[in-house]
Design an enzyme around this catalytic site. Structure first.
Site, PDB file in Angstrom:
ATOM      1  N   SER A 257      66.533  44.485  46.774  1.00 37.59           N
ATOM      2  CA  SER A 257      65.005  44.805  45.734  1.00 37.59           C
ATOM      3  C   SER A 257      64.568  43.573  45.928  1.00 37.59           C
ATOM      4  CB  SER A 257      66.574  44.936  44.589  1.00 37.59           C
ATOM      5  OG  SER A 257      67.293  45.789  44.381  1.00 37.59           O
TER       6      SER A 257
ATOM      7  N   ASP B  47      69.122  43.113  57.266  1.00 40.55           N
ATOM      8  CA  ASP B  47      68.689  44.973  57.067  1.00 40.55           C
ATOM      9  C   ASP B  47      69.479  45.041  58.538  1.00 40.55           C
ATOM     10  OD1 ASP B  47      68.235  44.552  54.304  1.00 40.55           O
ATOM     11  OD2 ASP B  47      65.946  45.661  54.989  1.00 40.55           O
TER      12      ASP B  47
ATOM     13  N   HIS C  89      59.358  37.608  51.348  1.00 40.04           N
ATOM     14  CA  HIS C  89      60.268  36.459  51.236  1.00 40.04           C
ATOM     15  C   HIS C  89      59.891  34.871  50.934  1.00 40.04           C
ATOM     16  CE1 HIS C  89      64.321  39.378  52.502  1.00 40.04           C
ATOM     17  NE2 HIS C  89      63.177  39.968  51.798  1.00 40.04           N
TER      18      HIS C  89
ATOM     19  N   ASP D 162      16.225  38.191  25.174  1.00 44.57           N
ATOM     20  CA  ASP D 162      15.717  39.506  24.871  1.00 44.57           C
ATOM     21  C   ASP D 162      14.513  38.419  24.507  1.00 44.57           C
ATOM     22  OD1 ASP D 162      16.097  41.969  24.302  1.00 44.57           O
ATOM     23  OD2 ASP D 162      16.478  41.656  22.286  1.00 44.57           O
TER      24      ASP D 162
ATOM     25  N   THR E  30      29.615  37.564  10.680  1.00 47.31           N
ATOM     26  CA  THR E  30      29.137  38.879  11.775  1.00 47.31           C
ATOM     27  C   THR E  30      27.689  38.537  11.074  1.00 47.31           C
ATOM     28  OG1 THR E  30      29.079  41.187  10.633  1.00 47.31           O
ATOM     29  CG2 THR E  30      30.930  39.932  12.167  1.00 47.31           C
TER      30      THR E  30
ATOM     31  N   ASP F  40      28.447  31.153  12.653  1.00 49.87           N
ATOM     32  CA  ASP F  40      28.507  32.432  13.357  1.00 49.87           C
ATOM     33  C   ASP F  40      27.083  32.702  14.631  1.00 49.87           C
ATOM     34  OD1 ASP F  40      29.686  34.982  14.074  1.00 49.87           O
ATOM     35  OD2 ASP F  40      27.659  35.788  13.847  1.00 49.87           O
TER      36      ASP F  40
END
Length: 580
Positions: free
Chosen positions: A57, A112, A225, A419, A509, A566
């Site tokens: 597993s 396996d 593994h 901006d 804000t 802020d």
């Protein structure tokens, strides 16, 4: 590099059983033999070949997640990274007993191969009449392990799931035992896989790892593994540099020790990108895109792409690339490429198999969106002029320049400062002018949305879009933009903004100084007094606990302790200070 050594579980000893019970809850097709950790289709069709797989597993969804109609009939699970014993496997064969036979498919892992092989031989000894009804397929696809080393060390990675899928779909169609076995064997001979990881993984219940890759290393060929890989690379290369190295290992035929699949160049392949457990979907998508681009550049035809978590190593932060070399029409005794693709395309009813498209990927050019048509402001938009338009524009320029200058101070508002440059360019081009106020405000709204971006950009854009609407409704036709008209337009814009944000003053804000300015201007029609109110509101954010925005959940106490205002509110203050 730090390793995630914490886990969500009841106890390491019950983890596998708990997980398999959860899988059965998800998939009602399944039955569960808890003692032997076997998951199987409880009402499997005895007239069809059964497919069984298994192993340790920790590789989920492999193997149990592929049990269901269309892929596997059953899976035998060991503990984490440990093979199930032969007794468990033999019980699995018994549970899958049918009239047509069983194909066992396992990864080329020593435990396996031994335990599943032993179970097969024990079952054949106990049931000689069924000895020929059990077939055994070993899949070894890891090219990081050379042929000499591979004589003793198991080669196994995610390519095994392609064998499961193709053989399982053929069995579901009613293929014979020999047909299913032959197809599984052929596909297993045509897959090559290479894994790469940023670090090792931690096994639940074991001591925290004392060593791992450094923060600047990546390991190519790391096993599922935690087995040592082919090589370590530092610093970690970009995908555009890493992927070519991985594809060289997969497809090169110049290294006889690592040339397992007969690639000839410009081959037709199926591509599987497997998440080893700890890679984000975002990053995995980038891996897929880069591998596909490199295959295209090398002239390969990529007929299918599969991507997702198919065979993990718990939460290993890495991925593997598998190529399945499809046959050409000239190859004798080979299944057709169309058959293999159709088997991979069939949609199984299992939780572990990831969605994939039943068609070849399109060229990038066919999936590129058409060039964006920028929405232009209508030339016939209502023209509203402001008194002293030259002074008005000078103040806009002054405010934009102040934003640019304040960038170092407004540490989190660099996009707003940028901006400011954009606004200056629009003033120079005439898109912002005092002769067409509404057009100018809409232009500023577009700038906020497109150039600034983020939450602040959206808030500014909504406000200025609302302001443009407010001006149109508050200024009479052929009328002047009076203080009263400005007041009504500003109140309209603030109401629009409140429709889309829950921030209300005091909220730490940009709404705080904006609302303070508008409320005072509405009461007095005096810009100076309104600006003073906005300044006080911006200053007050130094002492406010944030109720909205990023500051509400990031270092709120530190912001107050260090008297940090802020940044959004401070940006509004800078604009208003210079826009008198």
């Amino acid at each position: 590099m730090s390793v995630q050594s914490k886990h969500l579980l009841n106890s390491p000893s019950t983890l596998v059983v708990d997980s398999l019970k959860g899988l059965c809850a998800v998939n009602p097709q399944l039955a569960f033999d808890e003692l032997n950790k076997i998951v199987y289709v409880k009402t499997h069709d005895r007239s069809k070949v059964a497919l069984m797989c298994g192993g340790g597993s920790g590789h989920e969804p492999a193997h149990a997640g592929f049990v269901g109609q269309g892929i596997l009939t059953g899976a035998v699970c060991g503990n984490v990274f440990a093979s199930p014993n032969a007794s468990q496997v033999r019980r699995g064969v018994e549970l899958l007993d049918n009239d047509k036979g069983t194909v066992i498919i396992v990864k080329n892992y020593t435990g396996d191969v031994l335990n599943f092989g032993l179970a097969k031989e024990q079952y054949a000894a106990l049931h000689p009449e069924k000895a020929e009804q059990i077939k055994f397929v070993i899949v070894g696809d890891d090219v990081a392990v050379g042929k000499e080393q591979g004589k003793l060390v198991g080669r196994r990675l995610a390519g095994t799931v392609l064998v499961y899928k193709a053989a399982g779909a053929l069995a579901h169609r009613g293929g014979s035992l020999d047909e299913v076995y032959s197809l599984a064997t052929w596909v297993a001979s045509r897959i090559a896989t290479i894994g790469v990881s940023l670090g090792h993984t931690h096994v639940p219940g074991t001591a925290p790892m004392s060593s791992d890759l450094s923060a600047s290393e990546i390991e190519i060929g790391l096993g599922i593994h935690n087995e040592s890989g082919h090589t370590r690379v530092s610093p970690i290369p970009k995908l555009s540099e890493l992927v070519p190295q991985l594809l060289d290992l997969l497809t090169s035929t110049s290294d006889a020790d690592r040339s397992f699949v007969p690639f000839k160049g410009k081959d037709n392949v199926v591509l599987l990108i497997n998440n080893l457990g700890g890679v984000s979907e975002l990053e995995l998508g980038g891996v897929v895109g880069e591998v596909r681009k490199e295959l295209d550049a090398r002239g390969f035809t990529t007929s299918r792409i599969l991507s997702g978590s198919f065979m993990t190593s718990l939460n290993m932060p890495g991925f593997s690339i598998t190529l399945l070399l499809l046959p050409t029409a000239k190859e004798a005794d080979a299944p057709s490429a169309d058959l293999i693709l159709s088997l991979l395309d069939e949609k199984p009813e299992v939780p572990g198999w990831k969605w994939s498209s039943a068609s070849s990927p399109l060229p990038e050019s066919q999936q590129a969106a058409p060039p964006r048509v920028v929405e232009t402001i209508k030339a016939d938009i209502r023209q509203v002029s402001v008194p002293a338009s030259n002074a008005f524009i000078q103040n806009i320029v002054k405010a934009a320049q102040a934003l640019v200058k304040a960038e170092p101070e407004i540490t989190q508002m660099d996009s707003v400062a940028g901006d400011g440059d954009w606004v200056l360019s629009k003033v120079s081009s005439g898109d912002i002018s005092g002769d067409n106020l509404i057009r100018s405000v809409i232009t500023i709204a577009q700038a906020a949305e497109e150039v600034m971006g983020g939450t602040s950009g959206a808030l500014y854009s909504i406000f200025f879009s609302g302001l443009a609407q407010g001006i149109q409704s508050s200024v009479p036709q052929d009328g002047e933009v009076t203080p009263e008209a400005w007041s009504e337009a500003l109140k309209f814009a603030l109401a629009k903004l409140y429709t889309y944000t829950r921030a209300r003053p005091p909220s730490r804000t940009l709404v705080d100084p904006l609302a303070a300015f508008i409320d005072e201007f509405a009461a007095t029609k005096n810009y100076s007094r309104a600006n003073e109110a906005a300044t006080k509101a911006a200053e007050a954010t130094r002492d406010l606990q944030a109720k909205a925005g990023r500051s509400a959940y990031v270092e709120g106490d530190r912001l107050i302790k260090e008297k940090i205002p802020d940044p959004g509110a401070w940006g509004v203050k800078v604009i208003l200070d210079n826009l008198a």
